[in-house]
Write a protein that holds these residues in place. Structure first.
Motif, PDB file in Angstrom:
ATOM      1  N   ASN B  56      26.029  37.893  38.114  1.00 58.75           N
ATOM      2  CA  ASN B  56      27.042  38.396  37.184  1.00 58.75           C
ATOM      3  C   ASN B  56      28.153  39.183  37.870  1.00 58.75           C
ATOM      4  OD1 ASN B  56      26.219  37.294  34.894  1.00 58.75           O
ATOM      5  ND2 ASN B  56      25.247  39.118  34.025  1.00 58.75           N
ATOM      6  N   LYS B  57      27.769  40.013  38.848  1.00 67.66           N
ATOM      7  CA  LYS B  57      28.727  40.962  39.415  1.00 67.66           C
ATOM      8  C   LYS B  57      29.770  40.298  40.289  1.00 67.66           C
ATOM      9  CE  LYS B  57      26.942  45.587  39.281  1.00 67.66           C
ATOM     10  NZ  LYS B  57      25.566  45.444  38.752  1.00 67.66           N
ATOM     11  N   TRP B  58      29.334  39.287  41.064  1.00 67.43           N
ATOM     12  CA  TRP B  58      30.245  38.722  42.053  1.00 67.43           C
ATOM     13  C   TRP B  58      30.436  37.220  41.884  1.00 67.43           C
ATOM     14  CZ3 TRP B  58      26.862  35.383  44.262  1.00 67.43           C
ATOM     15  CH2 TRP B  58      25.499  35.727  44.195  1.00 67.43           C
ATOM     16  N   GLY B  59      29.752  36.613  40.910  1.00 66.49           N
ATOM     17  CA  GLY B  59      29.779  35.156  40.755  1.00 66.49           C
ATOM     18  C   GLY B  59      31.176  34.597  40.597  1.00 66.49           C
ATOM     19  N   HIS B  60      32.038  35.329  39.867  1.00 64.75           N
ATOM     20  CA  HIS B  60      33.381  34.790  39.623  1.00 64.75           C
ATOM     21  C   HIS B  60      34.181  34.669  40.906  1.00 64.75           C
ATOM     22  CE1 HIS B  60      33.226  39.139  38.960  1.00 64.75           C
ATOM     23  NE2 HIS B  60      34.419  39.173  39.477  1.00 64.75           N
ATOM     24  N   LEU B 131      42.157  30.747  37.826  1.00 63.19           N
ATOM     25  CA  LEU B 131      40.874  31.413  38.052  1.00 63.19           C
ATOM     26  C   LEU B 131      41.096  32.873  38.438  1.00 63.19           C
ATOM     27  CD1 LEU B 131      38.675  28.777  39.900  1.00 63.19           C
ATOM     28  CD2 LEU B 131      38.236  29.804  37.699  1.00 63.19           C
ATOM     29  N   VAL B 132      42.087  33.102  39.295  1.00 62.27           N
ATOM     30  CA  VAL B 132      42.393  34.479  39.686  1.00 62.27           C
ATOM     31  C   VAL B 132      42.813  35.289  38.458  1.00 62.27           C
ATOM     32  CG1 VAL B 132      43.966  35.927  41.014  1.00 62.27           C
ATOM     33  CG2 VAL B 132      42.996  33.871  42.043  1.00 62.27           C
ATOM     34  N   TYR B 133      43.702  34.684  37.660  1.00 66.71           N
ATOM     35  CA  TYR B 133      44.174  35.337  36.434  1.00 66.71           C
ATOM     36  C   TYR B 133      42.998  35.665  35.523  1.00 66.71           C
ATOM     37  CZ  TYR B 133      46.709  35.408  31.891  1.00 66.71           C
ATOM     38  OH  TYR B 133      47.205  35.704  30.655  1.00 66.71           O
ATOM     39  N   SER B 134      42.043  34.708  35.457  1.00 66.56           N
ATOM     40  CA  SER B 134      40.901  34.895  34.554  1.00 66.56           C
ATOM     41  C   SER B 134      40.024  36.053  34.979  1.00 66.56           C
ATOM     42  CB  SER B 134      40.050  33.629  34.496  1.00 66.56           C
ATOM     43  OG  SER B 134      40.843  32.538  34.177  1.00 66.56           O
ATOM     44  N   VAL B 135      40.002  36.343  36.285  1.00 66.45           N
ATOM     45  CA  VAL B 135      39.201  37.486  36.741  1.00 66.45           C
ATOM     46  C   VAL B 135      39.644  38.728  35.981  1.00 66.45           C
ATOM     47  CG1 VAL B 135      38.696  38.985  38.693  1.00 66.45           C
ATOM     48  CG2 VAL B 135      38.732  36.510  39.007  1.00 66.45           C
ATOM     49  N   ASP B 141      34.426  40.551  29.431  1.00 60.21           N
ATOM     50  CA  ASP B 141      33.585  39.612  28.690  1.00 60.21           C
ATOM     51  C   ASP B 141      32.194  39.586  29.298  1.00 60.21           C
ATOM     52  OD1 ASP B 141      34.388  37.015  26.706  1.00 60.21           O
ATOM     53  OD2 ASP B 141      32.450  36.961  27.739  1.00 60.21           O
ATOM     54  N   PRO B 142      31.169  39.775  28.491  1.00 55.86           N
ATOM     55  CA  PRO B 142      29.807  39.797  29.058  1.00 55.86           C
ATOM     56  C   PRO B 142      29.396  38.458  29.664  1.00 55.86           C
ATOM     57  CG  PRO B 142      29.763  39.849  26.650  1.00 55.86           C
ATOM     58  CD  PRO B 142      31.179  40.050  27.049  1.00 55.86           C
ATOM     59  N   ALA B 143      30.034  37.370  29.241  1.00 50.90           N
ATOM     60  CA  ALA B 143      29.620  36.051  29.745  1.00 50.90           C
ATOM     61  C   ALA B 143      30.621  35.508  30.765  1.00 50.90           C
ATOM     62  CB  ALA B 143      29.458  35.083  28.585  1.00 50.90           C
ATOM     63  N   ARG B 144      31.247  36.421  31.517  1.00 48.93           N
ATOM     64  CA  ARG B 144      32.296  35.985  32.431  1.00 48.93           C
ATOM     65  C   ARG B 144      31.793  34.966  33.448  1.00 48.93           C
ATOM     66  NH1 ARG B 144      35.450  40.294  36.120  1.00 48.93           N
ATOM     67  NH2 ARG B 144      33.319  40.827  36.611  1.00 48.93           N
ATOM     68  N   PHE B 148      33.320  31.211  34.339  1.00 46.84           N
ATOM     69  CA  PHE B 148      33.788  30.694  35.636  1.00 46.84           C
ATOM     70  C   PHE B 148      33.016  29.457  36.052  1.00 46.84           C
ATOM     71  CE2 PHE B 148      37.100  33.269  37.406  1.00 46.84           C
ATOM     72  CZ  PHE B 148      37.114  34.355  36.554  1.00 46.84           C
ATOM     73  N   ALA B 149      31.728  29.418  35.721  1.00 45.16           N
ATOM     74  CA  ALA B 149      30.937  28.228  36.045  1.00 45.16           C
ATOM     75  C   ALA B 149      31.531  27.010  35.350  1.00 45.16           C
ATOM     76  CB  ALA B 149      29.491  28.442  35.621  1.00 45.16           C
TER      77      ALA B 149
END
Lengths: 99, 667
Positions: B56-60, B131-135, B141-144, B148-149
């Protein structure tokens, strides 16, 4: 004497026996009906034996008598057994086949 | 007819001006690793989905890295390709035998040519920026991680779609993007309307998928292959009927994926997804897959002039339909969705014009991908500052509060308007010119086609100017009409963080310059030549300069009108009731109601009919048999009285009957 009289008599005896079996409620009477039917059959055997001059018909009549005697023994003892357990020989009271 | 033949000659390898599509070579150098373009994002998607909460913490950031990796590899292949002569810029690579089925065999093969590389660059660059913008956008969002997946899954699928060298593998990517689109539209599926929007998109896309499948079946039946090369070679010797069947069903597929009339209804609802999704999937990349399909199958359409004409007509209808809807929508994202539809209509029109339009369709697709994703990201940034509100009637005056968003949005706005020298001018103008150069329609000479296609395209440009200016002025100019505590909660608009604005700035640079840079010496159309053939130059019925002047004047008038109506004058906070036409446009021309009547209701009725037949016919028959045996049993059981005398009677009766029968036969 015509053959037809004997056959007719046997038919009448058979009918009386059959109707007795179907109509009467008492087991004893029913057995009597059965005897009547057997005897009518014996009569036919003997009749034809005489007409055709073949004795095997009369032999068959003896067989019938013996079997009938045995049947009466077995049948009456069943009746006695039923009477012991159910205190009746009325056929319509003995309906264990369905209820 | 002559120009038809010329068009045919232009795409056939026999033409000696260039080496045709048959000349391909085994991939070497960076191109040999082209499969990594999608394998890496796919692996990351699997990793993130299987890794669970631990990532969760670094996956994105892994997802972002995968996307940038694909972009970097794409750049390497691009550089390699630029270094080669045009005739060598077509690599193939067979990865493995996918479907070995006796005589019929499908290899999972890649085709790396200028057309697919154009898409690779568009998808990976826009995708990486988004993707960068989405970060930033999905920060809370709890399901971030899941988001990204799905996004990298989308990128991988899209790359499979554009890199495949046969329709079967392309279909794999086609389904993959459909799946990702579905998952992402319904990303916030705790809201039922989002979930049903996802279903709507998925189900409407199924119609297109069936079209795609039927087209593939026709290919297999006719050519026993689905590779581009063999189908293109086969279609030259096939009957026009075969080509038309394949072409029409490919068009059905393209219509669903690219939200073209009559399968356009899903796109507006698809805006239920998070805004970066709308930017990437439902504006820049996935929805352009239909245009890609048509252009990639260009040879088929050359031999199927009727199907080709259908493509152009579908494009024209959607172009106007989208523009009309966009002009009356108050939801900023839905207005942008309508605009996307309309711009895709332009691309379809270009793709339906044949060799004179293909390159420009792809060019417009490329520039549109950048400026439309920019506009969507801008809309997302606005929503971010406005408590996720989307009603433009409650925006207004935001330019002072969101300077970066305002300026970048302005770049996108000028680009889509087609104001020189912004990107849109270079690409859209070419499509309009090509429309004015049409000389045939459905294989027959048609002098009227140029005027009809051309004027509709120009009209579309003017309408684009109107609705985009309306959106721009309603959002950023005029007086603030924000919601307060009494009606929807107070808002405190603010500029977004750099992680969101920097991607917007980069996209804005592309929106400004890409079209112009790629137009120098026609570098882009020349670049595409090895893939789709040279641009078939035809003289427009109106000289190019007049077309440009007329277009520009109409665009400026429309923009000025929008300024007067939505910039200078006060915009009412609630939408006016309006006339019948504006109400119809606001309701998407009742597309849902129409679909309800012509598709959903008959289907429901058919299902109900089948259910009734099943329930009362088949089930009824089976139940009837059951009831019959139960009834027979009851009747027979009724004779079983249990009374000995009745059994004796039955026996007697039976004997009498048998004797009677025997005697009866004897006598």
């Amino acid at each position: 004497m015509s053959l037809a009289f004997y056959i007719a008599l046997a038919g009448i005896l058979f009918s009386i026996g059959a109707v007795t079996v179907v109509v009467r409620k008492s087991v004893i009477i029913s057995l009597l009906g059965v005897e009547l039917m057997l005897n009518s059959a014996s009569l036919v055997f003997i009749t034809f034996s005489r007409v055709l001059g073949d004795y095997s018909g009369q032999v068959m009549a003896f067989f019938v008598m013996i079997v009938a005697a045995a049947e009466v023994v077995v049948g009456l003892s069943i009746v006695v057994a039923i009477f012991k357990s159910r205190a009746t020989t009325d056929l319509d009271q003995n309906v264990a086949l369905r209820k | 007819m002559n120009s038809m033949l010329a068009a045919v000659a232009a795409v056939l390898p026999a033409s000696d001006a260039w080496v045709g599509p048959v000349a391909t070579q085994e991939a070497t150098g960076p191109a040999a690793f082209a499969s990594l373009l999608f394998v890496v994002p796919l692996a990351v998607a699997a990793f993130l989905l299987l890794g669970g909460n631990r990532t969760n913490k670094w996956g994105h950031w892994v997802a972002v890295a995968a996307s940038w990796f694909s972009f970097a590899l794409g750049v390497a292949i691009l550089i390699q390709m630029m270094g080669l002569p045009a005739s060598d810029r077509r690599f193939t690579q067979t990865l493995f035998t996918w479907i070995p089925a006796g005589d019929f065999q499908v290899d999972f093969g890649l085709l790396v040519d200028p057309l697919s590389m154009t898409f690779v660059m568009l998808v990976t660059l826009v995708g990486s920026l988004i993707l960068v913008y989405s970060v930033g956008y999905m920060e809370h969002d709890p399901a971030r991680r899941r988001f990204f997946a799905y996004l990298v899954l989308f990128i991988a699928s899209m790359l499979v779609l554009v890199l495949a060298n046969n329709y079967t593998a392309m279909f794999l990517g086609w389904e993959g993007v459909g799946l990702s689109s579905y998952l992402l539209i319904g990303f916030w599926n705790q809201v039922p309307s989002n979930a049903s929007a996802a279903n709507k998109a998925f189900i409407m896309n199924r119609i297109g998928d069936v079209g795609f499948l039927i087209a593939m079946m026709a290919m297999v039946a006719a050519f026993n292959s689905t590779t581009f090369d063999e189908v293109n070679a086969g279609v030259a010797g096939a009957s026009q009927g075969t080509a038309t069947v394949i072409g029409i069903f490919l068009l059905v597929a393209a219509c669903a994926k690219s939200a073209q009339f009559p399968l356009q209804a899903w796109l507006g609802d698809a805006m239920a997804g998070p805004t970066p999704v709308s930017a990437l999937i439902h504006a820049a990349t996935m929805v352009t897959a239909g245009v890609y399909l048509i252009v990639r199958s260009g040879t088929i359409f050359i031999y199927a002039p009727i199907a080709m004409a259908c493509v152009a007509v579908v494009g024209l209808i959607t172009l106007i339909l989208g523009a009309l809807i966009g002009s009356f929508k108050d939801d900023i994202k839905k207005a942008l969705a309508a605009s996307t539809m309309s711009q895709l209509g332009y691309m379809m029109l270009g793709a339906g014009l044949g060799p004179i339009g293909w390159a420009f369709a792809i060019f417009h697709l490329l520039t549109h991908g950048f400026f439309k994703s920019l506009l969507f990201l801008g809309a997302g940034s606005v929503m971010h500052g406005m408590n996720d509100q989307v009603n433009m009637r409650r925006f207004g005056g935001l330019r002072k509060f969101m300077v970066v968003t305002w300026i970048t949005f302005m770049m996108g706005w000028l680009a889509i308007l087609g104001v020189p020298p912004f990107s849109g001018y270079w690409s859209k103008d070419h499509i309009i010119e090509a429309a004015f150069s049409t000389s045939t329609f459905a294989g027959a000479d048609a002098p009227w086609a140029a005027w009809v296609f051309g004027s509709v395209a120009v009209l579309g440009a003017a309408m684009t100017a109107f609705y985009m200016s309306r959106m721009f002025f309603m959002t950023f100019s005029g007086k603030a009409r924000w919601t307060s505590d009494v009606d929807g909660g107070a808002v405190h608009p603010h500029e977004s963080k750099p992680i969101m604005t920097v991607p917007m700035i980069i996209l804005a640079v592309f929106a400004v310059g890409l079209g112009g840079v790629l137009s120098i010496n026609d570098v882009f159309t020349t670049w595409l030549t090895p893939a789709i053939g040279p641009v078939d130059h035809a003289e427009p019925v109106l000289s190019a300069i007049w077309i440009q002047i007329i277009t520009l004047v109409l665009v400026l008038i429309a923009a000025a009108f929008a300024w007067v109506k939505f910039g200078k004058e006060a915009v009412p906070k609630a939408a006016p009731y309006g006339n019948a036409f504006s109400r119809a446009a606001r309701n998407d021309f009742y597309q849902d109601e129409i679909n309800e009547v012509i598709a959903v209701a008959p289907t429901t009725a058919a299902v109900e009919g089948v259910t009734a037949v099943d329930r009362y016919g088949i089930d009824g028959g089976i139940n009837g048999l059951g009831r019959l045996s139960v009834w027979t049993g009851k009747v027979i059981a009724w004779t079983e009285t249990g009374y000995l005398r009745s059994y004796a009677g039955y026996m007697l009766g039976g004997v009498v009957v048998i004797v009677a029968i025997v005697l009866g036969f004897r006598l």
